[in-house]
Motif scaffolding. Structure first.
Motif, PDB file in Angstrom:
ATOM      1  N   ARG A 173      22.072 106.842 115.507  1.00 42.16           N
ATOM      2  CA  ARG A 173      21.193 106.049 116.042  1.00 42.16           C
ATOM      3  C   ARG A 173      21.221 105.493 117.294  1.00 42.16           C
ATOM      4  O   ARG A 173      20.451 104.975 118.030  1.00 42.16           O
ATOM      5  CB  ARG A 173      21.180 104.665 114.969  1.00 42.16           C
ATOM      6  CG  ARG A 173      20.950 105.135 113.681  1.00 42.16           C
ATOM      7  CD  ARG A 173      21.398 103.765 112.718  1.00 42.16           C
ATOM      8  NE  ARG A 173      21.103 104.082 111.406  1.00 42.16           N
ATOM      9  CZ  ARG A 173      21.610 103.096 110.318  1.00 42.16           C
ATOM     10  NH1 ARG A 173      22.138 101.985 110.922  1.00 42.16           N
ATOM     11  NH2 ARG A 173      21.349 103.598 109.004  1.00 42.16           N
TER      12      ARG A 173
ATOM     13  N   ASP B 122      21.010 105.083 121.172  1.00 42.03           N
ATOM     14  CA  ASP B 122      19.918 105.220 122.288  1.00 42.03           C
ATOM     15  C   ASP B 122      20.324 106.460 123.172  1.00 42.03           C
ATOM     16  O   ASP B 122      21.363 106.345 124.059  1.00 42.03           O
ATOM     17  CB  ASP B 122      19.630 104.020 123.086  1.00 42.03           C
ATOM     18  CG  ASP B 122      18.373 104.336 123.926  1.00 42.03           C
ATOM     19  OD1 ASP B 122      18.532 105.042 124.859  1.00 42.03           O
ATOM     20  OD2 ASP B 122      17.408 103.600 123.687  1.00 42.03           O
ATOM     21  N   ALA B 123      19.874 107.634 123.059  1.00 40.43           N
ATOM     22  CA  ALA B 123      20.173 108.830 124.059  1.00 40.43           C
ATOM     23  C   ALA B 123      19.658 108.699 125.399  1.00 40.43           C
ATOM     24  O   ALA B 123      20.576 109.023 126.125  1.00 40.43           O
ATOM     25  CB  ALA B 123      19.204 109.938 123.417  1.00 40.43           C
ATOM     26  N   GLU B 124      18.925 107.802 125.650  1.00 42.88           N
ATOM     27  CA  GLU B 124      18.594 107.758 127.136  1.00 42.88           C
ATOM     28  C   GLU B 124      19.443 106.776 127.741  1.00 42.88           C
ATOM     29  O   GLU B 124      20.058 107.149 128.935  1.00 42.88           O
ATOM     30  CB  GLU B 124      17.158 107.109 127.439  1.00 42.88           C
ATOM     31  CG  GLU B 124      15.644 107.852 126.753  1.00 42.88           C
ATOM     32  CD  GLU B 124      15.593 108.635 127.914  1.00 42.88           C
ATOM     33  OE1 GLU B 124      16.080 108.732 128.928  1.00 42.88           O
ATOM     34  OE2 GLU B 124      14.578 109.772 127.683  1.00 42.88           O
TER      35      GLU B 124
ATOM     36  N   GLU C 280      19.570 116.537 119.839  1.00 43.98           N
ATOM     37  CA  GLU C 280      18.097 117.026 120.382  1.00 43.98           C
ATOM     38  C   GLU C 280      17.703 116.104 121.171  1.00 43.98           C
ATOM     39  O   GLU C 280      16.882 116.245 122.288  1.00 43.98           O
ATOM     40  CB  GLU C 280      17.200 117.197 119.225  1.00 43.98           C
ATOM     41  CG  GLU C 280      15.874 117.807 119.749  1.00 43.98           C
ATOM     42  CD  GLU C 280      14.818 118.101 118.516  1.00 43.98           C
ATOM     43  OE1 GLU C 280      13.551 118.265 118.783  1.00 43.98           O
ATOM     44  OE2 GLU C 280      15.275 118.142 117.389  1.00 43.98           O
ATOM     45  N   ARG C 281      17.587 114.391 120.847  1.00 42.69           N
ATOM     46  CA  ARG C 281      17.356 113.840 121.620  1.00 42.69           C
ATOM     47  C   ARG C 281      18.147 113.740 122.907  1.00 42.69           C
ATOM     48  O   ARG C 281      17.634 113.317 124.150  1.00 42.69           O
ATOM     49  CB  ARG C 281      17.233 112.392 121.141  1.00 42.69           C
ATOM     50  CG  ARG C 281      16.203 112.179 120.328  1.00 42.69           C
ATOM     51  CD  ARG C 281      16.218 110.490 119.746  1.00 42.69           C
ATOM     52  NE  ARG C 281      17.167 110.263 118.809  1.00 42.69           N
ATOM     53  CZ  ARG C 281      18.028 109.383 118.996  1.00 42.69           C
ATOM     54  NH1 ARG C 281      18.050 108.805 119.815  1.00 42.69           N
ATOM     55  NH2 ARG C 281      18.995 109.125 117.772  1.00 42.69           N
ATOM     56  N   LEU C 282      19.470 113.842 122.956  1.00 48.57           N
ATOM     57  CA  LEU C 282      20.302 113.965 124.394  1.00 48.57           C
ATOM     58  C   LEU C 282      19.826 115.168 125.072  1.00 48.57           C
ATOM     59  O   LEU C 282      19.738 114.845 126.375  1.00 48.57           O
ATOM     60  CB  LEU C 282      21.824 113.866 123.661  1.00 48.57           C
ATOM     61  CG  LEU C 282      22.181 112.879 122.922  1.00 48.57           C
ATOM     62  CD1 LEU C 282      23.654 113.204 122.413  1.00 48.57           C
ATOM     63  CD2 LEU C 282      22.797 111.593 124.017  1.00 48.57           C
ATOM     64  N   SER C 283      19.647 116.159 124.676  1.00 53.57           N
ATOM     65  CA  SER C 283      19.190 117.355 125.232  1.00 53.57           C
ATOM     66  C   SER C 283      17.925 116.899 126.004  1.00 53.57           C
ATOM     67  O   SER C 283      17.621 117.225 127.159  1.00 53.57           O
ATOM     68  CB  SER C 283      18.837 118.622 124.323  1.00 53.57           C
ATOM     69  OG  SER C 283      18.598 119.473 125.103  1.00 53.57           O
ATOM     70  N   HIS C 284      16.836 116.496 125.290  1.00 54.36           N
ATOM     71  CA  HIS C 284      15.648 116.077 125.994  1.00 54.36           C
ATOM     72  C   HIS C 284      15.936 115.111 127.055  1.00 54.36           C
ATOM     73  O   HIS C 284      14.970 114.933 127.855  1.00 54.36           O
ATOM     74  CB  HIS C 284      14.912 115.309 124.790  1.00 54.36           C
ATOM     75  CG  HIS C 284      13.193 115.068 125.144  1.00 54.36           C
ATOM     76  ND1 HIS C 284      12.795 114.112 125.575  1.00 54.36           N
ATOM     77  CD2 HIS C 284      12.068 115.969 125.285  1.00 54.36           C
ATOM     78  CE1 HIS C 284      11.553 114.394 126.044  1.00 54.36           C
ATOM     79  NE2 HIS C 284      11.221 115.296 125.761  1.00 54.36           N
ATOM     80  N   ALA C 285      16.621 114.335 126.995  1.00 55.24           N
ATOM     81  CA  ALA C 285      17.043 113.287 128.001  1.00 55.24           C
ATOM     82  C   ALA C 285      17.646 113.739 129.292  1.00 55.24           C
ATOM     83  O   ALA C 285      17.849 113.078 130.047  1.00 55.24           O
ATOM     84  CB  ALA C 285      17.780 112.078 127.365  1.00 55.24           C
TER      85      ALA C 285
ATOM     86  N   GLU D   9      19.636 115.571 115.254  1.00 56.30           N
ATOM     87  CA  GLU D   9      18.306 114.583 115.707  1.00 56.30           C
ATOM     88  C   GLU D   9      18.783 113.984 116.980  1.00 56.30           C
ATOM     89  O   GLU D   9      18.063 114.177 117.952  1.00 56.30           O
ATOM     90  CB  GLU D   9      17.744 113.788 114.630  1.00 56.30           C
ATOM     91  CG  GLU D   9      16.452 113.305 115.206  1.00 56.30           C
ATOM     92  CD  GLU D   9      16.597 111.836 116.009  1.00 56.30           C
ATOM     93  OE1 GLU D   9      15.528 111.686 116.754  1.00 56.30           O
ATOM     94  OE2 GLU D   9      17.597 111.170 115.995  1.00 56.30           O
ATOM     95  N   LEU D  10      20.007 113.419 116.780  1.00 54.49           N
ATOM     96  CA  LEU D  10      20.540 112.817 118.006  1.00 54.49           C
ATOM     97  C   LEU D  10      20.829 113.828 119.168  1.00 54.49           C
ATOM     98  O   LEU D  10      20.558 113.634 120.497  1.00 54.49           O
ATOM     99  CB  LEU D  10      21.499 111.942 117.867  1.00 54.49           C
ATOM    100  CG  LEU D  10      22.422 111.165 119.041  1.00 54.49           C
ATOM    101  CD1 LEU D  10      21.343 110.387 119.664  1.00 54.49           C
ATOM    102  CD2 LEU D  10      23.457 110.217 118.718  1.00 54.49           C
TER     103      LEU D  10
END
Length: 343
Positions: A123, A125-127, A152-157, A149-150
């Motif tokens: 949960r 915050d990836a940013e 993926e969010r880290l990669s996107h950030a 999912e996290l």
């Protein structure tokens, strides 16, 4: 009332002394949780001493005073440098003050910046994590309780741009709240999905050239390599015996022929016998080496009472120069940031 206060003082002293039972005995509920609160027993010690003195109960006041002295003694290792740990650290510490550097993304004088964080079931915050990596010029990042999912969010950030190399632990149904992974700015010269067997989520590890973060693309120097691992021991509520075994298994890094740093949520503090046994075996801890007090990481949502559950441990081939905790959004642990160098 004086008798009651004296009885309470005796019980509190017995509570504090439970920290000395063997690690195997400690591995039974609720001892891991009660022992973790040892450092906060100064509160009833002060209240009890004042109350007893006001009632003229000097035996009770003396017992509470003894408890206060014991609590302070238990915390004292955080404020004194272990013999031989401080050599050659002054200049490196000065060069890495506040985790800053004149060259963004580069380390100073062979010092490596590492960070670990428990992501609370994926949960976190990836940013926020990626911003810390960027602003603090992190070279090695260890994350626990990850989800796909996290990641993926880290990669996107933008994490993969900053730290392009990653080793994940294999995912299992019984993982400890999620899997672990470790990222590096420098290209690894070796990697493994399971570095230690601690009966919890896999402990992934990477081995890097200690100078590669200082000079990206530099050729590997076999004499200056260091292994970083991401660990997360079971919490006692998920298995008391597995928790104790997992913490004690960390002493295996002492026998490693190469410098090793283990980063992660170890679910243990200095009050726990199992962790003290590991330190007694020759492993050293960043907070103890820096000697500026415990680096309190849990829980993140309140400044008090906090305890130190997240650690950076190493064998004799590594020197710690600094340790700092920083709050990250949407997770119950604070991030632990350390700077290290190879002897």
């Amino acid at each position: 009332m004086a008798v009651v206060l004296t009885i309470i003082a005796v019980l509190l002293l017995m509570w504090w002394l439970l920290r000395f039972v063997p690690a195997g005995v400690e591995a039974h509920m609720p001892m891991p949780y009660s022992t973790a609160l040892d450092r906060h027993l100064w509160v009833p010690a002060v209240i009890g001493a004042v109350w007893s003195a006001a009632l003229g109960c000097w035996w009770g006041a003396a017992l509470y005073a003894l408890l206060l002295v014991l609590v302070i003694a238990g915390e004292s290792p955080y404020y004194r440098h272990p013999f031989g740990r401080t050599a050659n650290t002054s200049q490196a510490t000065a060069n890495t003050a506040a985790y800053g550097t004149d060259r963004p993304g580069a380390s100073a004088d062979g010092v490596i910046r590492a960070m670990t964080l428990n992501c609370r079931y994926g949960r976190a915050d990836a940013e926020n994590i990626v911003r810390l990596v960027r602003e603090r010029h992190i070279d090695v990042l260890a994350l626990e309780e990850l989800t796909d999912e996290l990641v993926e969010r880290l990669s996107h950030a933008g994490l993969n741009t900053l730290l392009p190399y990653c080793q994940q632990g294999a995912q299992h149904a019984g993982d400890n709240g999620g899997f672990n992974a470790i990222w590096s700015r420098a290209e690894p010269v070796g990697r493994i999905a399971t570095f230690l067997n601690i009966h919890a989520a896999d402990v992934p590890a990477i081995t890097i050239d200690a100078d590669a973060c200082d000079t990206p693309g530099a050729p590997s120097n076999p004499g200056r390599q260091v292994t970083f691992a991401a660990a997360h021991t079971k919490s006692p509520m998920r298995g008391c015996r597995e928790w104790s075994y997992g913490v004690r298994e960390l002493d295996a890094i002492v026998t490693s022929p190469e410098p090793v740093v283990v980063l992660g949520d170890l679910n243990a503090c200095l009050d726990h016998r199992c962790l003290r046994d590991v330190l007694a075996a020759g492993v050293h801890d960043a907070s103890l080496d820096v000697a500026h007090g415990p680096t309190l990481t849990f829980p993140s949502w309140t400044p008090w009472p906090r305890i130190e559950l997240d650690h950076a441990l190493a064998n004799s081939g590594v020197v710690f120069h600094s340790a700092q905790a920083i709050t990250v959004r949407d997770t119950d642990h604070r991030a632990l940031l350390v700077t290290v160098s190879v002897r």
